[in-house]
Structure formats: C-alpha cells, structure tokens
Design a protein around this motif. Structure first.
Motif, PDB file in Angstrom:
ATOM      1  N   SER A  64      11.430  18.995  46.760  1.00  0.00           N
ATOM      2  CA  SER A  64      12.160  19.995  45.984  1.00  0.00           C
ATOM      3  C   SER A  64      12.846  21.023  46.874  1.00  0.00           C
ATOM      4  O   SER A  64      12.362  21.356  47.963  1.00  0.00           O
ATOM      5  N   THR A  65      13.946  21.539  46.363  1.00  0.00           N
ATOM      6  CA  THR A  65      14.640  22.641  47.031  1.00  0.00           C
ATOM      7  C   THR A  65      13.921  23.942  46.734  1.00  0.00           C
ATOM      8  O   THR A  65      13.102  24.041  45.820  1.00  0.00           O
ATOM      9  N   SER A  66      14.244  24.967  47.506  1.00  0.00           N
ATOM     10  CA  SER A  66      13.853  26.316  47.113  1.00  0.00           C
ATOM     11  C   SER A  66      14.701  26.723  45.914  1.00  0.00           C
ATOM     12  O   SER A  66      15.642  26.021  45.529  1.00  0.00           O
ATOM     13  N   SER A  67      14.388  27.846  45.314  1.00  0.00           N
ATOM     14  CA  SER A  67      15.107  28.294  44.127  1.00  0.00           C
ATOM     15  C   SER A  67      16.575  28.552  44.469  1.00  0.00           C
ATOM     16  O   SER A  67      16.898  29.196  45.470  1.00  0.00           O
ATOM     17  N   ILE A  68      17.457  28.018  43.625  1.00  0.00           N
ATOM     18  CA  ILE A  68      18.904  28.196  43.784  1.00  0.00           C
ATOM     19  C   ILE A  68      19.388  29.122  42.677  1.00  0.00           C
ATOM     20  O   ILE A  68      19.162  28.858  41.494  1.00  0.00           O
ATOM     21  N   GLN A  69      20.046  30.217  43.041  1.00  0.00           N
ATOM     22  CA  GLN A  69      20.563  31.170  42.059  1.00  0.00           C
ATOM     23  C   GLN A  69      22.020  30.846  41.754  1.00  0.00           C
ATOM     24  O   GLN A  69      22.854  30.770  42.651  1.00  0.00           O
ATOM     25  N   ASP A  70      22.330  30.638  40.478  1.00  0.00           N
ATOM     26  CA  ASP A  70      23.700  30.293  40.089  1.00  0.00           C
ATOM     27  C   ASP A  70      23.848  30.539  38.596  1.00  0.00           C
ATOM     28  O   ASP A  70      22.850  30.570  37.861  1.00  0.00           O
ATOM     29  N   ILE A  71      25.083  30.697  38.138  1.00  0.00           N
ATOM     30  CA  ILE A  71      25.318  30.791  36.700  1.00  0.00           C
ATOM     31  C   ILE A  71      25.530  29.419  36.078  1.00  0.00           C
ATOM     32  O   ILE A  71      25.551  29.276  34.866  1.00  0.00           O
ATOM     33  N   SER A  72      25.689  28.385  36.923  1.00  0.00           N
ATOM     34  CA  SER A  72      26.003  27.037  36.461  1.00  0.00           C
ATOM     35  C   SER A  72      24.915  26.055  36.861  1.00  0.00           C
ATOM     36  O   SER A  72      24.631  25.886  38.056  1.00  0.00           O
ATOM     37  N   LEU A  73      24.321  25.381  35.889  1.00  0.00           N
ATOM     38  CA  LEU A  73      23.367  24.323  36.196  1.00  0.00           C
ATOM     39  C   LEU A  73      24.039  23.192  36.955  1.00  0.00           C
ATOM     40  O   LEU A  73      23.462  22.635  37.895  1.00  0.00           O
ATOM     41  N   VAL A  74      25.253  22.825  36.555  1.00  0.00           N
ATOM     42  CA  VAL A  74      25.971  21.727  37.202  1.00  0.00           C
ATOM     43  C   VAL A  74      26.176  22.031  38.686  1.00  0.00           C
ATOM     44  O   VAL A  74      25.925  21.179  39.552  1.00  0.00           O
ATOM     45  N   ALA A 102      14.993   7.613  40.868  1.00  0.00           N
ATOM     46  CA  ALA A 102      15.481   8.340  39.695  1.00  0.00           C
ATOM     47  C   ALA A 102      14.267   8.873  38.941  1.00  0.00           C
ATOM     48  O   ALA A 102      13.171   8.308  39.042  1.00  0.00           O
ATOM     49  N   PRO A 103      14.433   9.958  38.191  1.00  0.00           N
ATOM     50  CA  PRO A 103      15.661  10.728  38.014  1.00  0.00           C
ATOM     51  C   PRO A 103      15.792  11.824  39.062  1.00  0.00           C
ATOM     52  O   PRO A 103      14.842  12.131  39.785  1.00  0.00           O
ATOM     53  N   VAL A 104      16.987  12.421  39.135  1.00  0.00           N
ATOM     54  CA  VAL A 104      17.174  13.715  39.781  1.00  0.00           C
ATOM     55  C   VAL A 104      16.841  14.753  38.711  1.00  0.00           C
ATOM     56  O   VAL A 104      17.391  14.710  37.608  1.00  0.00           O
ATOM     57  N   ILE A 105      15.909  15.648  39.003  1.00  0.00           N
ATOM     58  CA  ILE A 105      15.538  16.639  37.988  1.00  0.00           C
ATOM     59  C   ILE A 105      15.887  18.045  38.459  1.00  0.00           C
ATOM     60  O   ILE A 105      15.849  18.349  39.659  1.00  0.00           O
ATOM     61  N   THR A 106      16.258  18.881  37.507  1.00  0.00           N
ATOM     62  CA  THR A 106      16.561  20.284  37.769  1.00  0.00           C
ATOM     63  C   THR A 106      15.701  21.140  36.860  1.00  0.00           C
ATOM     64  O   THR A 106      15.855  21.104  35.635  1.00  0.00           O
ATOM     65  N   GLU A 107      14.777  21.887  37.458  1.00  0.00           N
ATOM     66  CA  GLU A 107      13.953  22.814  36.692  1.00  0.00           C
ATOM     67  C   GLU A 107      14.756  24.096  36.457  1.00  0.00           C
ATOM     68  O   GLU A 107      15.337  24.654  37.390  1.00  0.00           O
ATOM     69  N   VAL A 108      14.766  24.557  35.212  1.00  0.00           N
ATOM     70  CA  VAL A 108      15.633  25.657  34.805  1.00  0.00           C
ATOM     71  C   VAL A 108      14.798  26.857  34.359  1.00  0.00           C
ATOM     72  O   VAL A 108      13.954  26.745  33.467  1.00  0.00           O
ATOM     73  N   SER A 109      15.052  27.987  34.995  1.00  0.00           N
ATOM     74  CA  SER A 109      14.496  29.264  34.556  1.00  0.00           C
ATOM     75  C   SER A 109      15.669  30.149  34.161  1.00  0.00           C
ATOM     76  O   SER A 109      16.292  30.788  35.017  1.00  0.00           O
ATOM     77  N   PHE A 115      26.150  35.698  31.593  1.00  0.00           N
ATOM     78  CA  PHE A 115      26.902  35.903  32.831  1.00  0.00           C
ATOM     79  C   PHE A 115      26.000  36.318  33.984  1.00  0.00           C
ATOM     80  O   PHE A 115      26.469  36.817  35.001  1.00  0.00           O
ATOM     81  N   CYS A 116      24.700  36.107  33.799  1.00  0.00           N
ATOM     82  CA  CYS A 116      23.727  36.407  34.849  1.00  0.00           C
ATOM     83  C   CYS A 116      23.280  35.100  35.501  1.00  0.00           C
ATOM     84  O   CYS A 116      23.283  34.044  34.877  1.00  0.00           O
ATOM     85  N   GLU A 117      22.893  35.196  36.771  1.00  0.00           N
ATOM     86  CA  GLU A 117      22.442  34.006  37.474  1.00  0.00           C
ATOM     87  C   GLU A 117      21.068  33.562  36.981  1.00  0.00           C
ATOM     88  O   GLU A 117      20.181  34.387  36.758  1.00  0.00           O
ATOM     89  N   SER A 118      20.913  32.255  36.803  1.00  0.00           N
ATOM     90  CA  SER A 118      19.621  31.654  36.508  1.00  0.00           C
ATOM     91  C   SER A 118      19.038  31.067  37.792  1.00  0.00           C
ATOM     92  O   SER A 118      19.714  30.996  38.822  1.00  0.00           O
ATOM     93  N   SER A 119      17.782  30.641  37.724  1.00  0.00           N
ATOM     94  CA  SER A 119      17.126  30.021  38.868  1.00  0.00           C
ATOM     95  C   SER A 119      16.955  28.535  38.599  1.00  0.00           C
ATOM     96  O   SER A 119      16.522  28.140  37.511  1.00  0.00           O
TER      97      SER A 119
END
Length: 226
Positions: A64-74, A102-109, A115-119
C-alpha cells in the motif's frame, strides 16, 4: 507482466460499456473475469442480498501507498498506481519483479466538503508466492489482513469521481436495517476508511466490466449462523 500504457488506462475516467442485465439490477454476483486470468484474493460468499453481497476474505497481504491527499479519487488512484507499478517492475529493495494481480483497491476517507481534499490509500494484492516476504520499498508499506468481512456492491463501466459516491450511497442504503449495517457502523470507530473502491478490468474490456464498492467490518461468529 502488463505494460504501463495498458495498465494506466485502467484508471481512465471514461464511462461506457454494456453490462450483464441481472448484475446491473442486483449489484452483485458477477465473478470478476480478470480473476480467471490473474491472481485475486480468495473469498467465500456468505449472503446475496438485495443490492449487496457479503463476503469473507481469507487472510491476505497488500502493498500500500502512504495516504494521498487529493480532491479526486481518479487522480489519487492514478498517482498511487504509478508508485505501485514501479514497485512490481522491480523498483524495490530486492530488485524483484512481481506478477500483476487484481483488484487495484483504493481506500477512501472522504473530506467534509466537495472542494476539500480527501485521503486515499492505493493497494495491490501481493501474490501468494511473495506474501511471506514482500520486497520492501520506500514510501510503501505492507498491510496484512486477517480474515476480513466485506459488504460489496458491483457496478459497470469505468470508475469516475461522481459514480463512486453514488454507488457507495446505494450500498449503504441497501444494507439499511440489516445486521451487516450495524456491524459496519460498529467497526468504523477503529478506522477512518469509509469505503474502498476495487477495480479489476483492463481498459480494453468493454463488456461485463466489474468494479466494486467494499465496506469492511468485523462480526461475532454468532452472526454468521444464518
């Protein structure tokens, strides 16, 4: 090994492709076609409900990656995927190449506002042959899952920033007033992750695409006697 240009398109935000009618109605019960070709984590189906599926995954290992901060899951998934693709291509401490899974998974917080960044945390399932000693790599960490329970909803097409929220809401609605909803809610104080997005298909598979929303939880053994 799949080429980078082929795999990156998996994370495209396009949305099209026909879908099996029954799966579209129910949101469950299609075995991802990719798992007949490449390795996937093993699970048992405990219940098929109206718009949801309850699975029990065996113990598994994820890089797994470390937490990525972005407004877009994609975009966050694309960023994490690139890091993990380099990893399986040999950019790790052992300089070892690892087979695609497979699969590639993205955990979403999710954030508190649109308009705020999610993790986001992006993960690859580690093949069984590498699970005892996954090659370490800077900026990545190993997640070792004990047997895990997951409520699942499937959906068609390509994952977009708009459809994941809709599908997650649909899964939550379908679980309302079930023992699974209570178990999910009880499990959430231990994790900031609200849901996980699982992507299985290559970009050139337009028929019967399978994506999934996962909501993980813990249960007592008594709940499984049904």
């Amino acid at each position: 090994m799949l080429k980078l240009s082929f795999l990156l398109t998996l994370l495209s935000s396009a949305s099209f492709g026909p879908w099996h009618d029954e799966a579209k109605r129910s949101g469950v019960a299609i075995y991802p076609p990719a798992c007949t070709r490449i390795e996937c984590p093993v699970f048992d189906v405990l219940q098929l409900g109206n718009g949801y599926e309850i699975r029990r995954y065996n113990s598994s290992v994820w890089m797994s990656t470390s937490s990525i901060q972005d407004i877009s899951l994609v975009e966050a998934t694309r960023t994490g995927f690139l890091r993990l693709f380099d990893y399986i291509q040999g950019k790790n401490s052992y300089e070892e190449k690892i087979e695609m899974t497979a699969p590639v998974i993205t955990e979403v917080s999710p954030s508190d506002g649109p308009f705020c960044e999610s993790s986001f945390t992006v993960s690859f399932y580690v093949p069984k042959e590498n699970q005892a000693n996954p090659p370490p790599a800077k900026g990545l960490h190993v997640q070792r899952w004990k047997p895990t329970y997951v409520a699942v909803r499937q959906f068609n097409g390509f994952v977009t920033d708009s459809n994941v929220g809709e599908e997650a809401a649909a899964l939550q609605a379908s679980l309302a007033d079930t023992i699974w909803a209570a178990a999910i809610e009880k499990s959430r104080p231990d994790s900031t992750t609200v849901y996980t997005v699982a992507q299985y298909n290559s970009p050139f598979e337009f028929d019967n695409r399978v994506n999934e929303i996962w909501m993980q939880f813990y249960v007592e053994d008594e709940l499984l006697v049904m």
